[in-house]
Design a protein around this motif. Structure first.
Motif, PDB file in Angstrom:
ATOM      1  N   UNK A   1       0.818  -1.212   0.000  1.00  0.00           N
ATOM      2  CA  UNK A   1       0.000   0.000   0.000  1.00  0.00           C
ATOM      3  C   UNK A   1       0.854   1.265   0.000  1.00  0.00           C
ATOM      4  N   UNK A   2       1.900   1.225  -0.851  1.00  0.00           N
ATOM      5  CA  UNK A   2       2.806   2.385  -0.959  1.00  0.00           C
ATOM      6  C   UNK A   2       2.863   2.888  -2.403  1.00  0.00           C
ATOM      7  N   UNK A   3       1.749   2.755  -3.119  1.00  0.00           N
ATOM      8  CA  UNK A   3       1.756   3.157  -4.527  1.00  0.00           C
ATOM      9  C   UNK A   3       2.019   4.646  -4.706  1.00  0.00           C
ATOM     10  N   UNK A   4       1.595   5.471  -3.743  1.00  0.00           N
ATOM     11  CA  UNK A   4       1.857   6.910  -3.859  1.00  0.00           C
ATOM     12  C   UNK A   4       3.354   7.192  -3.827  1.00  0.00           C
ATOM     13  N   UNK A   5       4.071   6.515  -2.935  1.00  0.00           N
ATOM     14  CA  UNK A   5       5.528   6.684  -2.885  1.00  0.00           C
ATOM     15  C   UNK A   5       6.171   6.169  -4.169  1.00  0.00           C
ATOM     16  N   UNK A   6       5.674   5.026  -4.666  1.00  0.00           N
ATOM     17  CA  UNK A   6       6.198   4.468  -5.910  1.00  0.00           C
ATOM     18  C   UNK A   6       6.034   5.465  -7.047  1.00  0.00           C
ATOM     19  N   UNK A   7       4.838   6.027  -7.172  1.00  0.00           N
ATOM     20  CA  UNK A   7       4.580   6.969  -8.264  1.00  0.00           C
ATOM     21  C   UNK A   7       5.403   8.233  -8.110  1.00  0.00           C
ATOM     22  N   UNK A   8       5.560   8.712  -6.905  1.00  0.00           N
ATOM     23  CA  UNK A   8       6.357   9.919  -6.695  1.00  0.00           C
ATOM     24  C   UNK A   8       7.807   9.677  -7.087  1.00  0.00           C
TER      25      UNK A   8
ATOM     26  N   UNK B   1       2.971   6.829 -15.874  1.00  0.00           N
ATOM     27  CA  UNK B   1       4.320   7.306 -15.520  1.00  0.00           C
ATOM     28  C   UNK B   1       4.961   8.002 -16.713  1.00  0.00           C
ATOM     29  N   UNK B   2       4.860   7.381 -17.876  1.00  0.00           N
ATOM     30  CA  UNK B   2       5.395   7.961 -19.108  1.00  0.00           C
ATOM     31  C   UNK B   2       4.781   9.337 -19.352  1.00  0.00           C
ATOM     32  N   UNK B   3       3.449   9.430 -19.256  1.00  0.00           N
ATOM     33  CA  UNK B   3       2.772  10.707 -19.513  1.00  0.00           C
ATOM     34  C   UNK B   3       3.243  11.795 -18.552  1.00  0.00           C
ATOM     35  N   UNK B   4       3.366  11.452 -17.267  1.00  0.00           N
ATOM     36  CA  UNK B   4       3.760  12.446 -16.267  1.00  0.00           C
ATOM     37  C   UNK B   4       5.142  13.007 -16.554  1.00  0.00           C
ATOM     38  N   UNK B   5       6.083  12.139 -16.912  1.00  0.00           N
ATOM     39  CA  UNK B   5       7.453  12.583 -17.188  1.00  0.00           C
ATOM     40  C   UNK B   5       7.514  13.363 -18.493  1.00  0.00           C
ATOM     41  N   UNK B   6       6.839  12.843 -19.517  1.00  0.00           N
ATOM     42  CA  UNK B   6       6.861  13.489 -20.833  1.00  0.00           C
ATOM     43  C   UNK B   6       6.236  14.878 -20.772  1.00  0.00           C
TER      44      UNK B   6
END
Length: 508
Positions: free
Chosen positions: A220-227, A256-261
């Motif tokens: 339950x640490x997906x927010x940390x993973x995404x950050x 993830x790709x969209x956020x970085x791009x």
């Protein structure tokens, strides 16, 4: 009515677009602009000196050849740096970007003198700057040997390093294992970190990304993973072909790709095949992977292999230990990959040390006999391969059927596979190597390719070369099609197994 420089250039570009790959046209010619028309010479502006030199050497002659048809008279094409266009940020893809204010990416403001970035520690926490997987210190541009097989990929990687997040975003490099894909994307990271030590770099392979994502869901640490992934400045991902079939992971990677791009940060990806040829990959990911630059690396030719080995010797200070003739001997006989070349040097050095002998061709032949034998088995003509007779086969005879005989090499090889399959399907080995695409030849050709892959363990490039110089994407399709037919048709499967069984008897 005489044409203006812009009109002349437009006509030449129209021809060029029809002749060149779309990615090449968009990368090198689309950013140019006609500057002047002086008699029969047109001067074209490029965004920087690198692009001008590249276009001059690679495209000027081709463009000039279009003149008589497109214009009705000969024309000379020359490239120079367009100073005004060079100042535009969107075109500045191979030069150091001008000083700019800090952005949300945490890259800070460049120091005009040293090219460094001042970034407050509060903006870029230490844990975010840590590379997810260690970078190889040797995987830099200085240590990368450029040849015909990788020059476009190297130029694109350099462009991504000089102007991250601009023209070459994402940078997608594909090719077989051990040809330098990882080296190039890590070189981008080294270049950015050298210019700005505060750059946040994330380097992972697809398996690691998947495992971390699964662990984040479980913990339950997906927010940390995404950050951690989405706030990086440079994302490097190896082997994206392994995303196939992982729907949930593809969904996460898509976002993830969209956020970085969309944040204007750089993405570099590697794969063993182009995006469109990765089975089970969602169409939206395929389209995004093709937004930037898709380029490949191929098997190096002999001269390139020699240069790679000399570079390896230079890096390890072995110039005086390994004679030139030994380097050329290795380059001639070890052709499968760059990694295999470097491994051959290491093995030879260890062998010489154990034997307490100087390095000679005779010692190299003894130390690398397994690699040389492997090359012989796939029919890559060495002196001791026994391929000197006409047709490349020895004099022994193997009976494939009561009415069909063929010459057999002393050991299992590409040629024996081709001859055995050809005999079973009633065609000629030369037909399997030809460019003809009739079903009569296509099916046995696909079977022969599959058997070469399974029985000899050949790489895609090697199989393609053995069957008329076909590219690796064609080989992939042939392997997949042969496997499908075996799974769908019991009689076809029995026929293939019959040939496979006869070939297995040739193993030494």
């Amino acid at each position: 009515m005489s044409l203006s420089a812009a009109e002349v250039w437009e006509r030449l570009l129209l021809r060029a677009r029809a002749e060149l790959p779309e990615s090449t046209y968009r990368t090198w010619l689309e950013p140019t602009e006609a500057l002047a028309l002086d008699g029969d010479t047109i001067v074209i502006g490029a965004p920087d000196q690198f692009a001008a030199d590249w276009n001059e050497s690679k495209h000027a002659a081709l463009l000039a050849s279009f003149g008589p048809v497109a214009l009705g008279h000969p024309v000379a094409v020359t490239f120079k740096v367009h100073e005004d266009r060079k100042k535009r940020a969107q075109m500045d893809f191979l030069v150091e970007p001008p000083p700019a204010p800090a952005r949300d990416s945490g890259l800070g403001t460049r120091d005009s003198g040293a090219g460094r970035v001042a970034s407050p520690e509060s903006r870029v926490p230490t844990q975010q700057r840590v590379v997810s997987a260690p970078l190889n210190p040797r995987y830099t541009f200085d240590h990368f040997v450029i040849g015909k097989s990788n020059d476009v990929a190297a130029a694109a990687a350099l462009g991504a390093a000089q102007a991250p997040g601009k023209v070459y975003n994402p940078l997608f490099i594909y090719g077989d294992t051990g040809l330098g894909k990882t080296h190039l994307i890590q070189a981008v990271a080294h270049a950015l970190l050298e210019r700005n030590p505060h750059t946040r770099v994330t380097y992972v392979n697809t398996e690691q990304f998947t495992n971390e994502f699964v662990a984040a869901i479980q913990g339950r640490t997906t927010l940390d993973f995404r950050r951690r992934y989405r706030e990086t400045d440079l994302l490097l991902v190896d082997d994206v072909q392994f995303l196939r079939g992982k729907e949930t992971t593809q969904e996460e990677f898509f976002h993830t790709f969209n956020a970085i791009y969309e944040a204007g940060r750089q993405i570099c990806l590697t794969s063993d095949r182009p995006p469109k040829e990765i089975p089970g990959l969602e169409g939206r990911l395929v389209s995004r992977f093709e937004w930037g630059m898709v380029t490949n690396v191929d098997l190096p030719e002999f001269e390139h292999r020699v240069a790679i080995l000399r570079k390896k010797a230079e890096l390890d200070h072995l110039e005086s230990s390994i004679p030139d003739e030994v380097i050329e001997f290795i380059a001639e006989h070890v052709t499968s990959s760059v990694r295999e070349l470097e491994g051959s040097i290491i093995k030879l050095l260890a062998f010489a040390s154990l034997k307490h002998k100087d390095i000679t061709i005779e010692l190299a032949r003894e130390a690398l006999r397994d690699k040389i034998r492997s090359e012989d088995a796939i029919g890559i003509g060495t002196r001791d391969s026994g391929l000197g007779t006409r047709g490349g086969l020895g004099s022994r005879v193997y009976t494939a059927s009561p009415t069909t005989k063929f010459a057999q090499h002393a050991a299992l090889s590409v040629m024996t596979i081709q001859q055995m399959v050809a005999a079973e399907w009633g065609v000629t080995p030369e037909g399997l190597q030809s460019k003809t695409r009739t079903k009569t030849l296509t099916t046995p050709r696909q079977v022969a390719m599959l058997l070469c892959r399974e029985l000899l363990g050949l790489q895609l490039v090697e199989i393609g070369n053995a069957f008329g110089g076909r590219d690796h994407s064609t080989v992939i399709h042939s392997l997949e099609r042969a496997a499908e037919m075996i799974g769908e048709d019991e009689r076809f499967r029995a026929r293939v197994e019959k040939v496979r069984g006869m070939l297995e008897t040739l193993r030494t």
